[in-house]
Design a protein around this motif. Structure first.
Motif, mmCIF file in Angstrom:
data_model
loop_
_atom_site.group_PDB
_atom_site.id
_atom_site.type_symbol
_atom_site.label_atom_id
_atom_site.label_comp_id
_atom_site.label_asym_id
_atom_site.label_seq_id
_atom_site.Cartn_x
_atom_site.Cartn_y
_atom_site.Cartn_z
ATOM 1 N N ILE A 197 -17.621 -53.976 -55.929
ATOM 2 C CA ILE A 197 -16.381 -53.999 -55.160
ATOM 3 C C ILE A 197 -15.933 -52.558 -54.948
ATOM 4 N N LEU A 198 -15.612 -52.205 -53.704
ATOM 5 C CA LEU A 198 -15.071 -50.883 -53.403
ATOM 6 C C LEU A 198 -13.561 -50.963 -53.332
ATOM 7 N N SER A 199 -12.888 -50.114 -54.077
ATOM 8 C CA SER A 199 -11.435 -49.976 -54.018
ATOM 9 C C SER A 199 -11.116 -48.773 -53.152
ATOM 10 N N VAL A 200 -10.405 -49.015 -52.039
ATOM 11 C CA VAL A 200 -10.224 -47.973 -51.008
ATOM 12 C C VAL A 200 -8.746 -47.856 -50.622
ATOM 13 N N SER A 201 -7.881 -47.265 -51.409
ATOM 14 C CA SER A 201 -8.106 -46.704 -52.726
ATOM 15 C C SER A 201 -6.784 -46.728 -53.471
ATOM 16 N N ARG A 202 -6.845 -46.835 -54.794
ATOM 17 C CA ARG A 202 -5.643 -46.693 -55.615
ATOM 18 C C ARG A 202 -5.121 -45.261 -55.617
ATOM 19 N N ARG A 203 -5.972 -44.293 -55.323
ATOM 20 C CA ARG A 203 -5.639 -42.885 -55.529
ATOM 21 C C ARG A 203 -5.074 -42.206 -54.292
ATOM 22 N N THR A 204 -5.282 -42.801 -53.124
ATOM 23 C CA THR A 204 -4.774 -42.234 -51.876
ATOM 24 C C THR A 204 -4.840 -43.305 -50.797
ATOM 25 N N ASP A 205 -4.141 -43.075 -49.691
ATOM 26 C CA ASP A 205 -4.123 -44.064 -48.613
ATOM 27 C C ASP A 205 -5.224 -43.734 -47.606
ATOM 28 N N VAL A 206 -6.427 -44.249 -47.885
ATOM 29 C CA VAL A 206 -7.564 -44.006 -46.997
ATOM 30 C C VAL A 206 -7.333 -44.604 -45.608
ATOM 31 N N PRO A 207 -6.866 -45.864 -45.484
ATOM 32 C CA PRO A 207 -6.652 -46.408 -44.131
ATOM 33 C C PRO A 207 -5.684 -45.582 -43.292
ATOM 34 N N ALA A 208 -4.680 -44.982 -43.911
ATOM 35 C CA ALA A 208 -3.684 -44.224 -43.150
ATOM 36 C C ALA A 208 -4.179 -42.847 -42.749
ATOM 37 N N PHE A 209 -4.950 -42.188 -43.625
ATOM 38 C CA PHE A 209 -5.251 -40.769 -43.425
ATOM 39 C C PHE A 209 -6.739 -40.426 -43.319
ATOM 40 N N TYR A 248 -7.066 -38.148 -56.211
ATOM 41 C CA TYR A 248 -5.641 -37.941 -56.451
ATOM 42 C C TYR A 248 -5.128 -36.733 -55.657
ATOM 43 N N ASP A 249 -3.823 -36.706 -55.451
ATOM 44 C CA ASP A 249 -3.151 -35.597 -54.754
ATOM 45 C C ASP A 249 -3.731 -35.360 -53.360
ATOM 46 N N SER A 250 -3.904 -36.445 -52.614
ATOM 47 C CA SER A 250 -4.398 -36.312 -51.241
ATOM 48 C C SER A 250 -3.669 -37.220 -50.268
ATOM 49 N N CYS A 251 -2.624 -37.913 -50.721
ATOM 50 C CA CYS A 251 -1.866 -38.821 -49.857
ATOM 51 C C CYS A 251 -0.633 -38.105 -49.311
ATOM 52 N N ASP A 252 -0.399 -38.242 -48.024
ATOM 53 C CA ASP A 252 0.691 -37.526 -47.371
ATOM 54 C C ASP A 252 1.955 -38.359 -47.192
ATOM 55 N N HIS A 253 2.021 -39.548 -47.767
ATOM 56 C CA HIS A 253 3.251 -40.344 -47.642
ATOM 57 C C HIS A 253 4.408 -39.728 -48.432
ATOM 58 N N ASP A 254 4.099 -39.033 -49.507
ATOM 59 C CA ASP A 254 5.099 -38.339 -50.329
ATOM 60 C C ASP A 254 6.156 -39.305 -50.861
ATOM 61 N N CYS A 255 5.700 -40.377 -51.525
ATOM 62 C CA CYS A 255 6.618 -41.340 -52.132
ATOM 63 C C CYS A 255 7.011 -40.849 -53.525
ATOM 64 N N ARG A 256 8.282 -40.892 -53.810
ATOM 65 C CA ARG A 256 8.785 -40.307 -55.060
ATOM 66 C C ARG A 256 8.309 -41.064 -56.297
ATOM 67 N N TYR A 257 7.957 -42.328 -56.151
ATOM 68 C CA TYR A 257 7.539 -43.132 -57.290
ATOM 69 C C TYR A 257 6.022 -43.117 -57.499
#
Length: 307
Positions: free
Chosen positions: A2-14, A248-257
């Motif tokens: 199973i591929l997880s895409v992804s818990r660490r960043t938003d691959v579909p968005a970016f 990690y540290d590659s998602c640009d949504h910048d959610c505080r939580y």
């Protein structure tokens, strides 16, 4: 596998173009979370990849690639996080009206049975009160009625480095809100399930859920699978084993939580070195990294369903 895409960043968005490029190439490389100089090679043959689980807060950018992914023979479903917070909490997300439309459009394209709505995390404080959540949750349920049959939620907490931003939620507050949420969800033909929740909410009809979910994957495949619980997740997590392709540290949504983003400086640095043609999500291999095999075999039990 199973591929997880992804818990660490938003691959579909970016990073959807990068991901499709890797599917076409037949492999990708992932850095080890605790040793970025060491890489793991993951083979991506449709014979090995049983299902792709997409995680996203704004999957609209991947729409243009969905038919390509489907035509290549990869089954998939979406975990779509849609919360009631504004840009004071989720800095770079589009307006909720646009995200609700995106959710409905995606559901119409792939089917509501492949859509999991994540109302996650629930933050409770002086701004986001119980009454606030009940109002927003009911409004979202109305908008999404018929477009999904499953909602997964979690209460904020469990990550010590985030507790200075929002308070952990006491058990009595959780027990007060949960049965009222399930009543609303049920009225809109949705099952309500908890994610990595230590508190027993089963008396209210709320099951413990798993995001990498055996039941959903078996339904999508029409075959049983044999998979163990993912021991790399939190103790209360019930997800089955998967391979996560993100960084990690590659998602640009910048959610505080967000637990996966520790620094805006790191995010900007990683965005700047992303190459959609690279075998790794962030940067390019230097050529001297040790590479080990991270591919796991297919989990399908080939004799087919017995019912």
């Amino acid at each position: 596998m199973i591929l997880s895409v992804s818990r660490r960043t938003d691959v579909p968005a970016f990073y959807s173009n990068w991901f499709v490029n890797r599917l076409k190439a037949g492999f990708l490389l992932i850095p080890y979370p605790r040793n970025a100089h060491r890489l793991g090679r993951v083979e991506l043959s449709p014979e090995i990849v049983d299902c792709i689980v997409f995680w996203s807060k704004n999957p609209k950018p991947i729409f243009r690639n969905l038919e390509t992914i489907r035509s290549m023979g990869y089954p998939f479903y979406f975990q779509f996080t849609l919360t009631p917070y504004g840009r004071d909490v989720e800095t770079n997300l589009p307006p909720k009206t646009e995200l609700l439309k995106t959710f409905r459009t995606l559901s119409e394209r792939i089917g509501p049975e492949r859509m999991v709505w994540r109302y996650d995390p629930i933050i409770l404080n002086e701004n986001f009160t119980t009454a606030y959540h009940l109002d927003r949750f009911a409004a979202f349920c109305k908008e999404l009625h018929g477009f999904t049959n499953r909602c997964v939620f979690s209460f904020f907490g469990g990550y010590e480095h985030l507790l200075q931003k929002f308070p952990e939620i006491a058990a009595d507050k959780r027990l007060e809100l949960a049965p009222r949420l399930v009543k609303i969800a049920t009225a809109h033909d949705m099952s309500l399930r908890s994610c990595a929740e230590n508190l027993d909410l089963s008396p209210f009809g709320i099951e413990h859920s798993s995001c990498i979910d055996r039941e959903m994957i078996e339904t999508i495949l029409g075959l049983p699978i044999q998979a163990a619980r993912d021991k790399g997740q939190r103790p209360a997590c019930r997800c089955i084993e998967s391979v996560d392709v993100g960084v990690y540290d590659s998602c640009d949504h910048d959610c505080r939580y967000c637990y996966a983003t520790t620094s805006r400086v790191r995010v900007e640095k990683n965005k700047a070195i992303h190459d959609p043609n690279s075998p790794i999500l962030i940067g390019v291999p230097h050529g001297d990294e040790p590479i080990s095999n991270r591919t796991t075999p297919s989990l399908k039990i080939r004799q087919g369903m017995l019912f």
